[in-house]
Scaffold this active site. Sequence first.
Site, short mmCIF file in Angstrom:
data_model
loop_
_atom_site.label_atom_id
_atom_site.label_comp_id
_atom_site.label_asym_id
_atom_site.label_seq_id
_atom_site.Cartn_x
_atom_site.Cartn_y
_atom_site.Cartn_z
CE LYS A 19 23.87 -12.52 -32.67
NZ LYS A 19 24.74 -13.72 -32.65
N GLY A 71 12.74 -11.07 -28.84
CA GLY A 71 11.89 -12.34 -29.67
C GLY A 71 12.34 -13.59 -29.50
CB CYS A 72 15.59 -15.32 -30.39
SG CYS A 72 15.42 -14.79 -32.13
CB THR A 73 14.80 -14.33 -25.02
OG1 THR A 73 16.47 -14.17 -25.48
CG2 THR A 73 14.98 -15.01 -23.40
CB ALA A 96 14.02 -20.20 -26.38
#
Length: 165
Positions: free
Chosen positions: A51, A56-58, A61
């Site tokens: 998401k 974690g996704c940030t 990325a």
Amino acid sequence: MAKPTTETTPLPDFPVTIVRELDGHFIHDDINLKELIENTRKGLILYFYPKDNTPGCTTQALDFTEYLNTFDDLGYDIIGVSRDSVESHEKFIAKHDLHIPLISDSDEKLCQYFEVIKEKNMYGKKTLGLVRSTFVYDKDGTLTHAQRNLRAKGYAERLLQTLKA
């Protein structure tokens, strides 16, 4: 269509919408993954994440953005994939100054092809969620590396070490 489970599985002939920022404007490209590799003659790293704008996704990325030039020097393009909308991707890219394109897979067809949606246990409740995964294709569109259920922190650097080896 063969599932990406072996190192001989080719990149799928799959239409996708890629969101990227260029000179302060967002561009939405409807392209075919296989044609992308054929046109660039570079390898491709597809990384799936749950998401936009989650911790974690940030982190993941931002790490891929930080090492973008190093991956490019090794001959790879990087594209992130999630089920988020094009609009969500635009906000994510702008908020964190991401330099990697993102695929909006809101219909989950690409996620289903790569079998990255699995049952998860969130606080004792079972739900279906996207499992953080990465698939690396060479410039000929052949899968050379696949990894599922990843830890976001430090993954870009670990992948770089694997590709350099």
